[in-house]
Design a protein around this motif. Structure first.
Motif, PDB file in Angstrom:
ATOM      1  N   VAL A 255       0.853  -1.182   0.000  1.00 37.79           N
ATOM      2  CA  VAL A 255       0.000   0.000   0.000  1.00 37.79           C
ATOM      3  C   VAL A 255       0.899   1.245   0.000  1.00 37.79           C
ATOM      4  CG1 VAL A 255      -1.739   1.273   1.317  1.00 37.79           C
ATOM      5  CG2 VAL A 255      -1.805  -1.208   1.254  1.00 37.79           C
ATOM      6  N   VAL A 256       0.557   2.237  -0.819  1.00 36.20           N
ATOM      7  CA  VAL A 256       1.323   3.481  -0.873  1.00 36.20           C
ATOM      8  C   VAL A 256       0.962   4.331   0.348  1.00 36.20           C
ATOM      9  CG1 VAL A 256       1.727   5.577  -2.191  1.00 36.20           C
ATOM     10  CG2 VAL A 256       1.392   3.420  -3.378  1.00 36.20           C
ATOM     11  N   ASP A 257       1.974   4.776   1.066  1.00 36.50           N
ATOM     12  CA  ASP A 257       1.758   5.621   2.239  1.00 36.50           C
ATOM     13  C   ASP A 257       1.641   7.071   1.767  1.00 36.50           C
ATOM     14  OD1 ASP A 257       1.552   6.699   4.731  1.00 36.50           O
ATOM     15  OD2 ASP A 257       3.532   6.079   5.418  1.00 36.50           O
ATOM     16  N   VAL A 258       0.411   7.549   1.632  1.00 33.74           N
ATOM     17  CA  VAL A 258       0.157   8.880   1.087  1.00 33.74           C
ATOM     18  C   VAL A 258       0.664   9.969   2.029  1.00 33.74           C
ATOM     19  CG1 VAL A 258      -1.639  10.438   0.274  1.00 33.74           C
ATOM     20  CG2 VAL A 258      -1.817   8.005  -0.182  1.00 33.74           C
ATOM     21  N   GLU A 259       0.571   9.734   3.318  1.00 32.92           N
ATOM     22  CA  GLU A 259       1.027  10.734   4.281  1.00 32.92           C
ATOM     23  C   GLU A 259       2.540  10.942   4.183  1.00 32.92           C
ATOM     24  OE1 GLU A 259       1.039  11.490   9.084  1.00 32.92           O
ATOM     25  OE2 GLU A 259      -0.365  10.070   8.209  1.00 32.92           O
ATOM     26  N   ARG A 260       3.294   9.860   4.073  1.00 38.63           N
ATOM     27  CA  ARG A 260       4.748   9.982   3.931  1.00 38.63           C
ATOM     28  C   ARG A 260       5.110  10.652   2.604  1.00 38.63           C
ATOM     29  NH1 ARG A 260       8.659   5.092   5.074  1.00 38.63           N
ATOM     30  NH2 ARG A 260       8.622   6.019   7.121  1.00 38.63           N
ATOM     31  N   LEU A 261       4.371  10.325   1.544  1.00 39.72           N
ATOM     32  CA  LEU A 261       4.591  10.949   0.244  1.00 39.72           C
ATOM     33  C   LEU A 261       4.333  12.457   0.308  1.00 39.72           C
ATOM     34  CD1 LEU A 261       5.293  10.214  -2.688  1.00 39.72           C
ATOM     35  CD2 LEU A 261       2.844   9.986  -3.105  1.00 39.72           C
ATOM     36  N   ALA A 262       3.274  12.850   1.016  1.00 39.05           N
ATOM     37  CA  ALA A 262       2.966  14.280   1.167  1.00 39.05           C
ATOM     38  C   ALA A 262       4.050  14.992   1.970  1.00 39.05           C
ATOM     39  CB  ALA A 262       1.613  14.453   1.841  1.00 39.05           C
ATOM     40  N   TRP A 263       4.546  14.351   3.039  1.00 37.20           N
ATOM     41  CA  TRP A 263       5.613  14.968   3.833  1.00 37.20           C
ATOM     42  C   TRP A 263       6.895  15.132   3.023  1.00 37.20           C
ATOM     43  CZ3 TRP A 263       5.430  17.949   7.751  1.00 37.20           C
ATOM     44  CH2 TRP A 263       4.397  17.839   8.673  1.00 37.20           C
TER      45      TRP A 263
ATOM     46  N   VAL B 181       6.370  18.167   0.758  1.00 40.54           N
ATOM     47  CA  VAL B 181       6.462  19.420   1.516  1.00 40.54           C
ATOM     48  C   VAL B 181       7.918  19.725   1.870  1.00 40.54           C
ATOM     49  CG1 VAL B 181       5.898  20.453   3.756  1.00 40.54           C
ATOM     50  CG2 VAL B 181       4.119  19.341   2.420  1.00 40.54           C
ATOM     51  N   THR B 182       8.673  18.709   2.275  1.00 37.30           N
ATOM     52  CA  THR B 182      10.081  18.906   2.623  1.00 37.30           C
ATOM     53  C   THR B 182      10.898  19.334   1.416  1.00 37.30           C
ATOM     54  OG1 THR B 182       9.858  17.232   4.343  1.00 37.30           O
ATOM     55  CG2 THR B 182      12.092  17.796   3.656  1.00 37.30           C
ATOM     56  N   ALA B 183      10.664  18.695   0.262  1.00 34.91           N
ATOM     57  CA  ALA B 183      11.393  19.067  -0.951  1.00 34.91           C
ATOM     58  C   ALA B 183      11.068  20.493  -1.377  1.00 34.91           C
ATOM     59  CB  ALA B 183      11.064  18.092  -2.069  1.00 34.91           C
ATOM     60  N   THR B 184       9.806  20.895  -1.258  1.00 35.02           N
ATOM     61  CA  THR B 184       9.412  22.260  -1.596  1.00 35.02           C
ATOM     62  C   THR B 184      10.061  23.264  -0.655  1.00 35.02           C
ATOM     63  OG1 THR B 184       7.311  21.423  -2.426  1.00 35.02           O
ATOM     64  CG2 THR B 184       7.438  23.778  -1.959  1.00 35.02           C
ATOM     65  N   ALA B 185      10.094  22.954   0.631  1.00 40.21           N
ATOM     66  CA  ALA B 185      10.715  23.858   1.603  1.00 40.21           C
ATOM     67  C   ALA B 185      12.214  23.994   1.351  1.00 40.21           C
ATOM     68  CB  ALA B 185      10.463  23.352   3.021  1.00 40.21           C
ATOM     69  N   LEU B 186      12.883  22.895   1.032  1.00 40.04           N
ATOM     70  CA  LEU B 186      14.317  22.961   0.741  1.00 40.04           C
ATOM     71  C   LEU B 186      14.593  23.774  -0.524  1.00 40.04           C
ATOM     72  CD1 LEU B 186      15.484  19.345   1.615  1.00 40.04           C
ATOM     73  CD2 LEU B 186      15.994  21.458   2.848  1.00 40.04           C
ATOM     74  N   ALA B 187      13.754  23.622  -1.547  1.00 41.95           N
ATOM     75  CA  ALA B 187      13.931  24.400  -2.772  1.00 41.95           C
ATOM     76  C   ALA B 187      13.707  25.885  -2.513  1.00 41.95           C
ATOM     77  CB  ALA B 187      12.980  23.891  -3.851  1.00 41.95           C
ATOM     78  N   ALA B 188      12.698  26.215  -1.706  1.00 45.01           N
ATOM     79  CA  ALA B 188      12.440  27.622  -1.372  1.00 45.01           C
ATOM     80  C   ALA B 188      13.589  28.210  -0.558  1.00 45.01           C
ATOM     81  CB  ALA B 188      11.126  27.741  -0.608  1.00 45.01           C
ATOM     82  N   ALA B 189      14.139  27.449   0.374  1.00 43.25           N
ATOM     83  CA  ALA B 189      15.261  27.936   1.178  1.00 43.25           C
ATOM     84  C   ALA B 189      16.508  28.138   0.310  1.00 43.25           C
ATOM     85  CB  ALA B 189      15.563  26.947   2.306  1.00 43.25           C
ATOM     86  N   ALA B 190      16.733  27.244  -0.655  1.00 41.86           N
ATOM     87  CA  ALA B 190      17.886  27.394  -1.548  1.00 41.86           C
ATOM     88  C   ALA B 190      17.734  28.639  -2.424  1.00 41.86           C
ATOM     89  CB  ALA B 190      18.042  26.154  -2.416  1.00 41.86           C
TER      90      ALA B 190
END
Length: 120
Positions: A45-53, A56-65
């Protein structure tokens, strides 16, 4: 990783679906066992919550860069430039840029035998 099976669900016909969760009691299924006449199959089963986190983490890192890159940009030497009358570029009121030290001149200045402009 230890697993524990949750309540089985019987669907139409003789198919039985058994969700399999983690033994730590988090309650989220990690796989599903589908049993029918042809045998049993394990489907993850795909863990949608982990995928969403992760998203969000990748987006935050890109914004910080991008913010760090924007903060590291050098400021222009002459300040703001505006359009003057007739479409000319106006530098009125802008301070003069600092002169370079009298060290080595750029290659193009040596090639053109350019002289330094001295404002009097």
């Amino acid at each position: 990783m230890r697993t524990v099976s949750l309540r089985p669900v019987t669907t139409a016909g003789e198919t039985v679906v058994v969700p399999v969760g983690r033994a730590d009691g988090c309650g989220r299924p990690v796989a599903v066992v589908i049993a029918d006449r042809n045998g049993a199959r394990l489907r993850p089963v795909v863990d949608v919550e982990r995928l969403a986190w992760c998203a969000v983490t990748a987006t935050a890192l890109a914004a910080a860069a991008m913010a760090a890159r924007g903060a590291a940009r050098r400021r222009p030497a002459i300040g703001s430039v505006s359009m003057g009358p007739g479409g000319w570029v106006s530098l009125k009121g802008a301070p003069l840029p600092p002169l370079r030290p009298a060290g080595r001149r750029p290659w193009w200045a040596r090639l053109l035998r350019a002289r330094r402009l001295v404002v009097e």
